[in-house]
Design a protein around this motif. Structure first.
Motif, PDB file in Angstrom:
ATOM      1  N   TYR A 175       0.708  -1.235   0.054  1.00 27.46           N
ATOM      2  CA  TYR A 175       0.219  -0.039   0.003  1.00 27.46           C
ATOM      3  C   TYR A 175       0.862   1.225  -0.133  1.00 27.46           C
ATOM      4  O   TYR A 175       0.406   2.073  -0.506  1.00 27.46           O
ATOM      5  CB  TYR A 175      -0.923   0.111   1.122  1.00 27.46           C
ATOM      6  CG  TYR A 175      -2.106  -1.190   1.055  1.00 27.46           C
ATOM      7  CD1 TYR A 175      -2.770  -0.860   0.096  1.00 27.46           C
ATOM      8  CD2 TYR A 175      -2.022  -2.195   1.805  1.00 27.46           C
ATOM      9  CE1 TYR A 175      -3.698  -1.854  -0.098  1.00 27.46           C
ATOM     10  CE2 TYR A 175      -2.735  -3.201   1.507  1.00 27.46           C
ATOM     11  CZ  TYR A 175      -3.735  -3.064   0.589  1.00 27.46           C
ATOM     12  OH  TYR A 175      -4.851  -4.108   0.361  1.00 27.46           O
ATOM     13  N   VAL A 176       2.010   1.309   0.587  1.00 32.57           N
ATOM     14  CA  VAL A 176       3.047   2.404   0.451  1.00 32.57           C
ATOM     15  C   VAL A 176       3.468   2.573  -1.035  1.00 32.57           C
ATOM     16  O   VAL A 176       3.274   3.666  -1.603  1.00 32.57           O
ATOM     17  CB  VAL A 176       4.162   2.291   1.262  1.00 32.57           C
ATOM     18  CG1 VAL A 176       5.237   3.299   1.321  1.00 32.57           C
ATOM     19  CG2 VAL A 176       3.670   2.035   2.858  1.00 32.57           C
ATOM     20  N   PHE A 177       3.755   1.458  -1.744  1.00 34.22           N
ATOM     21  CA  PHE A 177       4.146   1.495  -3.114  1.00 34.22           C
ATOM     22  C   PHE A 177       2.737   2.179  -3.895  1.00 34.22           C
ATOM     23  O   PHE A 177       3.123   2.934  -4.838  1.00 34.22           O
ATOM     24  CB  PHE A 177       4.425   0.404  -3.589  1.00 34.22           C
ATOM     25  CG  PHE A 177       5.975   0.177  -3.559  1.00 34.22           C
ATOM     26  CD1 PHE A 177       7.039   0.959  -4.180  1.00 34.22           C
ATOM     27  CD2 PHE A 177       6.418  -1.002  -2.885  1.00 34.22           C
ATOM     28  CE1 PHE A 177       8.270   0.505  -4.316  1.00 34.22           C
ATOM     29  CE2 PHE A 177       7.744  -1.295  -2.629  1.00 34.22           C
ATOM     30  CZ  PHE A 177       8.599  -0.469  -3.305  1.00 34.22           C
ATOM     31  N   ILE A 178       1.759   1.612  -3.559  1.00 36.34           N
ATOM     32  CA  ILE A 178       0.514   2.298  -4.313  1.00 36.34           C
ATOM     33  C   ILE A 178       0.232   3.711  -4.108  1.00 36.34           C
ATOM     34  O   ILE A 178       0.073   4.448  -4.798  1.00 36.34           O
ATOM     35  CB  ILE A 178      -0.978   1.562  -3.781  1.00 36.34           C
ATOM     36  CG1 ILE A 178      -0.792  -0.095  -4.470  1.00 36.34           C
ATOM     37  CG2 ILE A 178      -2.181   2.054  -4.321  1.00 36.34           C
ATOM     38  CD1 ILE A 178      -1.726  -1.071  -3.942  1.00 36.34           C
ATOM     39  N   MET A 179       0.470   4.081  -2.606  1.00 31.88           N
ATOM     40  CA  MET A 179       0.403   5.539  -2.325  1.00 31.88           C
ATOM     41  C   MET A 179       1.523   6.299  -3.233  1.00 31.88           C
ATOM     42  O   MET A 179       0.955   7.354  -3.612  1.00 31.88           O
ATOM     43  CB  MET A 179       0.516   5.788  -0.918  1.00 31.88           C
ATOM     44  CG  MET A 179       0.420   7.243  -0.286  1.00 31.88           C
ATOM     45  SD  MET A 179       0.552   7.477   1.250  1.00 31.88           S
ATOM     46  CE  MET A 179       2.480   7.321   1.314  1.00 31.88           C
ATOM     47  N   TYR A 180       2.518   6.119  -3.175  1.00 35.81           N
ATOM     48  CA  TYR A 180       3.442   6.688  -3.897  1.00 35.81           C
ATOM     49  C   TYR A 180       3.402   6.732  -5.478  1.00 35.81           C
ATOM     50  O   TYR A 180       3.490   7.917  -6.117  1.00 35.81           O
ATOM     51  CB  TYR A 180       4.955   6.112  -3.599  1.00 35.81           C
ATOM     52  CG  TYR A 180       5.557   6.483  -2.072  1.00 35.81           C
ATOM     53  CD1 TYR A 180       5.320   7.588  -1.602  1.00 35.81           C
ATOM     54  CD2 TYR A 180       6.334   5.618  -1.714  1.00 35.81           C
ATOM     55  CE1 TYR A 180       5.709   7.871  -0.159  1.00 35.81           C
ATOM     56  CE2 TYR A 180       6.944   5.858  -0.484  1.00 35.81           C
ATOM     57  CZ  TYR A 180       6.624   7.063   0.199  1.00 35.81           C
ATOM     58  OH  TYR A 180       7.149   7.114   1.493  1.00 35.81           O
ATOM     59  N   SER A 181       2.731   5.553  -5.624  1.00 39.36           N
ATOM     60  CA  SER A 181       2.487   5.653  -7.435  1.00 39.36           C
ATOM     61  C   SER A 181       1.444   6.592  -7.545  1.00 39.36           C
ATOM     62  O   SER A 181       1.389   6.892  -8.754  1.00 39.36           O
ATOM     63  CB  SER A 181       2.017   4.126  -7.619  1.00 39.36           C
ATOM     64  OG  SER A 181       3.060   3.274  -7.467  1.00 39.36           O
ATOM     65  N   VAL A 182       0.346   6.586  -6.760  1.00 37.93           N
ATOM     66  CA  VAL A 182      -0.796   7.475  -7.150  1.00 37.93           C
ATOM     67  C   VAL A 182      -0.256   8.936  -7.055  1.00 37.93           C
ATOM     68  O   VAL A 182      -0.746   9.801  -7.811  1.00 37.93           O
ATOM     69  CB  VAL A 182      -1.887   7.277  -5.957  1.00 37.93           C
ATOM     70  CG1 VAL A 182      -2.911   8.446  -6.137  1.00 37.93           C
ATOM     71  CG2 VAL A 182      -2.691   5.847  -6.220  1.00 37.93           C
ATOM     72  N   GLY A 183       0.501   9.204  -6.192  1.00 32.49           N
ATOM     73  CA  GLY A 183       1.196  10.625  -6.139  1.00 32.49           C
ATOM     74  C   GLY A 183       2.115  10.771  -7.419  1.00 32.49           C
ATOM     75  O   GLY A 183       1.893  12.224  -7.980  1.00 32.49           O
ATOM     76  N   MET A 184       2.649  10.111  -7.940  1.00 34.00           N
ATOM     77  CA  MET A 184       3.384  10.146  -9.252  1.00 34.00           C
ATOM     78  C   MET A 184       2.489  10.376 -10.479  1.00 34.00           C
ATOM     79  O   MET A 184       2.813  11.200 -11.380  1.00 34.00           O
ATOM     80  CB  MET A 184       4.513   8.995  -9.495  1.00 34.00           C
ATOM     81  CG  MET A 184       5.161   9.014 -10.486  1.00 34.00           C
ATOM     82  SD  MET A 184       5.992   7.372 -11.241  1.00 34.00           S
ATOM     83  CE  MET A 184       4.679   6.341 -11.575  1.00 34.00           C
ATOM     84  N   VAL A 185       1.575   9.337 -10.351  1.00 32.82           N
ATOM     85  CA  VAL A 185       0.596   9.545 -11.580  1.00 32.82           C
ATOM     86  C   VAL A 185      -0.135  10.875 -11.599  1.00 32.82           C
ATOM     87  O   VAL A 185      -0.516  11.563 -12.629  1.00 32.82           O
ATOM     88  CB  VAL A 185      -0.467   8.362 -11.740  1.00 32.82           C
ATOM     89  CG1 VAL A 185      -1.483   8.685 -12.355  1.00 32.82           C
ATOM     90  CG2 VAL A 185       0.193   6.979 -11.995  1.00 32.82           C
ATOM     91  N   GLY A 186      -0.272  11.197 -10.304  1.00 33.42           N
ATOM     92  CA  GLY A 186      -0.989  12.561 -10.177  1.00 33.42           C
ATOM     93  C   GLY A 186      -0.201  13.612 -10.549  1.00 33.42           C
ATOM     94  O   GLY A 186      -0.794  14.825 -11.337  1.00 33.42           O
ATOM     95  N   GLY A 187       1.068  13.752 -10.295  1.00 34.12           N
ATOM     96  CA  GLY A 187       1.771  14.637 -10.756  1.00 34.12           C
ATOM     97  C   GLY A 187       2.015  14.835 -12.301  1.00 34.12           C
ATOM     98  O   GLY A 187       2.167  15.995 -13.007  1.00 34.12           O
ATOM     99  N   ALA A 188       2.273  13.392 -12.986  1.00 31.52           N
ATOM    100  CA  ALA A 188       2.303  13.479 -14.387  1.00 31.52           C
ATOM    101  C   ALA A 188       0.907  13.887 -14.882  1.00 31.52           C
ATOM    102  O   ALA A 188       1.231  14.659 -15.904  1.00 31.52           O
ATOM    103  CB  ALA A 188       2.307  11.958 -14.619  1.00 31.52           C
ATOM    104  N   ILE A 189      -0.199  13.769 -14.502  1.00 31.48           N
ATOM    105  CA  ILE A 189      -1.377  14.105 -14.978  1.00 31.48           C
ATOM    106  C   ILE A 189      -1.494  15.862 -14.906  1.00 31.48           C
ATOM    107  O   ILE A 189      -1.884  16.572 -15.865  1.00 31.48           O
ATOM    108  CB  ILE A 189      -2.582  13.703 -14.313  1.00 31.48           C
ATOM    109  CG1 ILE A 189      -2.725  12.120 -14.773  1.00 31.48           C
ATOM    110  CG2 ILE A 189      -4.049  14.469 -14.392  1.00 31.48           C
ATOM    111  CD1 ILE A 189      -3.741  11.565 -13.810  1.00 31.48           C
ATOM    112  N   PHE A 190      -0.946  16.242 -13.621  1.00 32.44           N
ATOM    113  CA  PHE A 190      -0.828  17.853 -13.476  1.00 32.44           C
ATOM    114  C   PHE A 190      -0.110  18.584 -14.625  1.00 32.44           C
ATOM    115  O   PHE A 190      -0.465  19.374 -15.311  1.00 32.44           O
ATOM    116  CB  PHE A 190      -0.384  18.042 -12.093  1.00 32.44           C
ATOM    117  CG  PHE A 190      -0.150  19.455 -11.959  1.00 32.44           C
ATOM    118  CD1 PHE A 190      -1.386  20.518 -11.644  1.00 32.44           C
ATOM    119  CD2 PHE A 190       1.171  20.126 -12.026  1.00 32.44           C
ATOM    120  CE1 PHE A 190      -0.954  21.666 -11.314  1.00 32.44           C
ATOM    121  CE2 PHE A 190       1.300  21.497 -11.881  1.00 32.44           C
ATOM    122  CZ  PHE A 190       0.227  22.252 -11.339  1.00 32.44           C
ATOM    123  N   VAL A 191       1.172  17.837 -14.723  1.00 31.75           N
ATOM    124  CA  VAL A 191       2.317  18.433 -15.704  1.00 31.75           C
ATOM    125  C   VAL A 191       1.613  18.418 -17.180  1.00 31.75           C
ATOM    126  O   VAL A 191       1.464  19.282 -17.875  1.00 31.75           O
ATOM    127  CB  VAL A 191       3.597  17.436 -15.714  1.00 31.75           C
ATOM    128  CG1 VAL A 191       4.313  17.682 -16.958  1.00 31.75           C
ATOM    129  CG2 VAL A 191       4.413  17.859 -14.549  1.00 31.75           C
TER     130      VAL A 191
END
Length: 117
Positions: free
Chosen positions: A49-65
């Protein structure tokens, strides 16, 4: 290493020192927070779940960019500065990008044509 190379080319010379300092501070702050929180979150949530949480943050950042940062391929630093100035539209549209690119091309063509005379 690509983000560090881009920092040197992304900011205007008059603000480059301060901007790179801020980018570096933010980068190292988030590196510290990620490293510091890893052990605690792994115990509380589990590794998966920690990896999932960090992955969601990374995907959110990519979408923002992808949504909020315009494409600057082929534009000069001056064109990019103009694009983000107060006189430009709040959200940079394709029409604005085409206008800025065309103006840049036309001005560089005039300079080159004038030099050939």
């Amino acid at each position: 290493s690509i983000p560090w190379v881009l920092c040197g080319e992304m900011f205007a010379l008059e603000n480059q020192g301060r901007a790179i300092a801020i980018v570096s501070a933010v980068n190292w702050t988030f590196n510290f927070l990620t490293t510091f929180s890893w052990s605690y979150l792994k115990v509380v949530m589990g590794t998966k779940y920690v990896f999932i949480m960090y992955s969601v943050g990374m995907v959110g950042g990519a979408i923002f960019v992808g949504i909020f940062l315009p494409e600057t391929k082929g534009l000069t630093l001056h064109d990019i500065t103009d694009m983000f100035s107060d006189s430009s539209p709040r959200y940079v549209t394709v029409e604005h990008r085409v206008r800025v690119t065309t103006e840049s091309y036309n001005s560089s063509y005039r300079i080159q044509a004038g030099a050939n005379r």
